[in-house]
Design a protein around this motif. Structure first.
Motif: not given
Length: 236
Positions: A12-22, A27-35
């Protein structure tokens, strides 16, 4: 590159990731609104089960509180950051520290070292200490392991992370200025002995000058796959 047995990873940009499993969403390092590089359609979610935070700088946790209030995930962070989020009304927090391992929603998460500045924010004229920066090694139910380095330079103990945890995929910053650039990141891959890496924390702002092309050239002699995933792109 394909991930192992049903794991989906979206950058999702910068260091933000979404992982779907099982059937769980992390979500890792949630930075979205001002990303500025995250696509608007990816800034909201149906559900979040787990939130992992590497450190307290705004581009890693600015959206932690609103996401936690909306989705009530289990929130894992270094203990000082967890306490701060609790003070903001976030429930289901787990504070931990480097070297510790816990299992949350079927995922084994180990907190490891990162070298970066102290995590602190200013509120009402006061500096609030949020603990030291960290990284995470995640091991999924099928044995696949992802190392999220957080914000860091290269450091010798990356070799220990590689030897002890043997991650299959590393998520490493290459942007320079605030983190390691391509030269240090290329040496990090050598220390880790990693088979694949997705570079992050570059291109978001002009000051982050590291490029995938430069990183690829510097790792050309290594037996490693460079995953050049676009922002909003998914490995699955």
């Amino acid at each position: 590159m394909k991930l192992n047995n049903g794991i989906r990873l979206t950058w999702l940009g910068q260091s933000t990731y979404l992982i779907e499993a099982d059937d769980k969403t992390i979500i890792i390092d949630p930075w979205l609104t001002n990303n500025p590089v995250c696509p608007d359609e990816l800034k909201t979610f149906e559900s979040i089960d787990v939130m992992l935070i590497t450190h307290g700088h705004a581009d890693h946790m600015e959206d932690a509180v609103p996401i936690a209030r909306e989705h009530s995930p289990t929130v894992v962070a270094i203990i000082e950051t967890a306490k701060y989020l609790e003070s903001k009304g976030v429930e289901n927090t787990i504070g931990m520290n480097k070297g510790g391992t816990l299992t949350v929603e079927g995922v084994k998460a180990t907190m490891v070292t990162a070298n970066h500045s102290n995590s602190a924010i200013e509120e009402d004229g006061s500096i609030i200490y949020l603990g030291e920066p960290a990284g995470f090694v995640l091991e999924f139910g099928n044995g696949y392991k992802i190392y999220h380095a957080g914000d860091t330079n290269v450091f010798g103990d990356m070799q220990l992370i590689g030897e002890i945890y043997q991650p299959d995929l590393a998520l490493l910053p290459i942007g320079d200025h605030f983190t390691m650039g391509p030269r240090e990141a290329a040496y990090a891959t050598k220390l880790l002995g990693i088979p694949a890496v997705h570079p992050n924390h570059y291109g978001t702002f002009p000051v982050l000058t590291g490029t995938v092309e430069a990183f690829r050239k510097l790792t050309a002699s290594q037996d490693i796959e460079i995953v050049d995933l676009e922002v909003g792109g998914t490995l699955e």
